[in-house]
Design an enzyme around this catalytic site. Structure first.
Site, short mmCIF file in Angstrom:
data_model
loop_
_atom_site.label_atom_id
_atom_site.label_comp_id
_atom_site.label_asym_id
_atom_site.label_seq_id
_atom_site.Cartn_x
_atom_site.Cartn_y
_atom_site.Cartn_z
N LYS A 22 41.80 47.82 31.38
CA LYS A 22 42.11 48.81 32.42
C LYS A 22 41.95 48.20 33.81
CE LYS A 22 38.85 51.84 33.78
NZ LYS A 22 38.63 51.87 35.24
N ASN A 23 40.80 47.56 34.04
CA ASN A 23 40.52 47.08 35.39
C ASN A 23 41.45 45.93 35.80
OD1 ASN A 23 38.60 49.00 35.70
ND2 ASN A 23 36.84 47.63 35.51
N CYS A 118 32.04 58.75 45.29
CA CYS A 118 32.23 58.49 43.87
C CYS A 118 30.91 58.81 43.18
CB CYS A 118 32.60 57.03 43.68
SG CYS A 118 32.53 56.51 41.98
N ARG A 123 29.76 53.31 47.38
CA ARG A 123 30.94 52.48 47.18
C ARG A 123 31.89 52.42 48.37
NH1 ARG A 123 33.13 53.41 41.13
NH2 ARG A 123 33.63 51.21 41.24
N ASP A 308 29.33 47.74 33.77
CA ASP A 308 30.16 48.67 33.00
C ASP A 308 29.76 48.75 31.52
OD1 ASP A 308 31.54 49.36 35.25
OD2 ASP A 308 33.38 48.27 34.76
N ARG A 400 40.09 58.37 31.03
CA ARG A 400 40.48 57.47 32.11
C ARG A 400 40.42 56.01 31.64
NH1 ARG A 400 36.90 57.85 37.05
NH2 ARG A 400 38.20 56.06 37.46
C1 UD1 Z 1 35.11 47.08 39.89
C2 UD1 Z 1 35.46 47.78 38.61
C3 UD1 Z 1 34.29 48.61 38.12
C4 UD1 Z 1 33.03 47.75 38.02
C5 UD1 Z 1 32.78 47.01 39.31
C6 UD1 Z 1 31.63 46.02 39.21
C7 UD1 Z 1 37.84 48.13 38.84
C8 UD1 Z 1 38.96 49.11 39.00
N1 UD1 Z 1 36.61 48.64 38.83
O1 UD1 Z 1 34.86 48.10 40.85
O2 UD1 Z 1 34.61 49.17 36.85
O3 UD1 Z 1 31.92 48.58 37.74
O4 UD1 Z 1 33.95 46.26 39.69
O5 UD1 Z 1 31.84 45.11 38.19
O6 UD1 Z 1 38.06 46.95 38.67
N2 UD1 Z 1 30.81 47.35 47.89
C9 UD1 Z 1 30.61 47.51 49.23
N3 UD1 Z 1 31.67 47.35 50.08
C10 UD1 Z 1 32.93 47.05 49.62
C11 UD1 Z 1 33.12 46.88 48.24
C12 UD1 Z 1 32.04 47.04 47.38
O7 UD1 Z 1 29.50 47.78 49.68
O8 UD1 Z 1 33.85 46.93 50.44
C13 UD1 Z 1 29.67 47.49 46.94
C14 UD1 Z 1 29.84 48.61 45.93
O9 UD1 Z 1 29.37 49.84 46.44
C15 UD1 Z 1 28.99 48.09 44.79
C16 UD1 Z 1 29.18 46.57 44.85
O10 UD1 Z 1 29.65 46.30 46.16
O11 UD1 Z 1 27.64 48.40 45.00
C17 UD1 Z 1 30.16 46.00 43.87
O12 UD1 Z 1 31.38 46.72 43.92
P1 UD1 Z 1 32.78 46.09 43.54
O13 UD1 Z 1 32.56 44.81 42.81
O14 UD1 Z 1 33.64 46.09 44.74
O15 UD1 Z 1 33.33 47.16 42.52
P2 UD1 Z 1 34.81 47.73 42.40
O16 UD1 Z 1 35.80 46.66 42.68
O17 UD1 Z 1 34.92 49.02 43.12
#
Ligand code: UD1
Length: 421
Positions: A22-23, A118, A123, A308, A400
């Protein structure tokens, strides 16, 4: 509303096919916006999140068609006719922010709604925005929308992520493929989904080096062309189904599973006393009659233990012999499954980002509520081994991210059905 009814009935035997990730698919789909030629994704998973991304891309002018019962996605963005991703679609799924980088890189401007709150923490998307700014993007936040421009196009730049973000790495990687000059991303995410995206972009003509390491170098090109790309197997679905025989006993082969996708997770299963074997068909997991051992697990970016799979391994810890400690380092507030597992008799103490699980001899079925995608499947795993019936409510979360969960688990002997409540 749909619910899942499970009657715990012991050991499981057979094969479970693993779908495309999915991701990975959610970041491969927006890559269509980078080229006017078609992008075809094979091995796509059939999930509601994928359909949501399809609707978002269609709202921007892309054509999205499903073939072979949804396993093949044909995407085409000959023209981007609308450069505004509306809140109504974006709020449903955080991955929607991944249209920003490609749209900006190809068209030089884009307006994308902020994803909003979320259930598993704040996030924010600040790192996505800062990485694009390092490529010369001009950004303005107005009324909940990011207004982005790159007059004259994006320019290659250097950006070091202060901490690892999967999504921000993906957005920056896609944008950099069409930027003028060289972009260097440091402290980039190393997840298999990033490697898969880089491989797809390379098939489209991008020049990328270093994916899978923490430094990715992208040499911008003038245009990308069409490609066909198979989506990498879903390591989270894989880990989830590997836990089913680990919790219930028996032997299950996860077809298409690969050890390199789940190494840190497998290390923990083996520590708990579960056997895992890589065969030509996939990963075979078996467990005898002995009780599993307690475990200490800390979630980390890849190649560490994935956040995850945190909720799902907690379901295993609930009946392990001894006290397990689970530390969540990626997302705050990601223990919402703990009170639901406790309704089934689990003993869990949550303090901040740490959950201490004292293993009990057995769980008992109860009505429970799914709170997010991974939490919902952890309740199903726990229910498979619990005595009596468990009704898991609010399974739209589950749909989802897991295709045909009741069919896949039913085929290995679980008593599980979808019911209307
Ligand atoms: C992706 C995955 C999700 C998984 C996560 C971590 C998808 C669609 N989703 O989510 O299933 O749990 O990676 O492996 O691929 N953060 C910030 N600022 C930002 C971006 C992130 O502070 O601009 C923080 C987030 O709140 C979190 C951490 O960084 O605490 C990691 O998030 P991130 O790796 O970006 O997760 P996603 O890409 O949203």
């Amino acid at each position: 509303m749909d619910a899942i009814l499970v009657r715990g009935n012991g050991a499981l035997h057979g094969d479970i096919p693993i779908a495309g990730a999915k991701n990975a698919c959610l970041t491969l789909m927006p890559a269509t916006l980078l080229s006017e030629e078609p992008l075809t994704l094979t091995n796509a998973p059939r999930l509601s999140d994928i359909r949501t991304m399809g609707l978002l891309l269609e709202s921007l002018g892309a054509e999205v068609s499903e073939m072979q019962d949804g396993k093949v996605l044909a995407l085409s963005s000959h023209d981007i006719t609308n450069h505004r991703a509306e809140y109504d679609i974006v709020r449903k799924m955080r991955a929607s922010i991944l249209v920003l980088g490609p749209m900006l890189a190809r068209a030089g401007h884009a307006v994308v709604s902020l994803p909003g709150g979320c259930a598993i923490g704040a996030r924010p998307v600040d790192l996505h925005l800062r990485a694009l700014e390092a490529m010369g993007a001009e950004l303005d936040l107005k009324e909940g929308y990011v207004h982005a421009k790159a007059p004259g196009g994006l320019k290659g730049g250097a950006f070091e992520f202060p901490f690892v973000s999967v999504g921000a790495t993906e957005n920056a990687l896609m944008a950099a493929t069409l930027a003028k000059g060289t972009t260097v991303l440091q402290n980039a995410a190393r997840e298999p989904e990033i490697v898969d995206l880089a491989q797809c972009l390379r098939r489209m003509g991008a020049q990328i080096e270093g994916e899978g390491s923490s430094t990715i170098t992208i040499q911008g090109v003038d245009r990308l062309h069409g490609a066909t790309h198979p989506v990498v197997p879903d390591r989270i679905e894989l880990g989830t189904y590997m836990l089913a025989p680990a919790i219930c006993g028996g032997a299950v082969t996860c077809l298409g599973g690969r050890m390199d996708l789940v190494r840190a997770f497998v290390d923990k299963l083996e520590e708990a006393g579960i056997n895992v074997e890589e065969t030509s068909a996939g990963l075979r997991v078996s467990r005898g009659n002995e009780r599993v051992k307690a475990l200490d697990v800390t979630t980390e970016p890849f190649p560490g233990f994935p956040t995850d799979l945190q909720a799902q391994i907690m379901a295993l810890m609930c009946t392990a012999d001894g006290v397990s400690v689970l530390e969540e380092k990626i997302f705050e507030n990601r223990f919402m499954h703990a009170p639901e597992l406790m309704r089934m008799g689990a003993q869990i103490d949550v303090q901040g980002g740490t959950a201490t699980v004292t293993g009990v001899e057995g769980l008992k079925g109860a009505p429970v509520m799914a709170t997010d995608l991974r939490a919902s499947v952890s309740l199903i795993l726990a229910a498979l081994a619990a005595e009596g019936e468990t009704l898991v409510n609010r399974v739209y979360h589950l749909d989802r991210g897991y295709e045909r969960v009741e069919e896949k688990l039913g085929n290995v002997g679980a008593q599980i059905e979808r019911v209307q409540v």
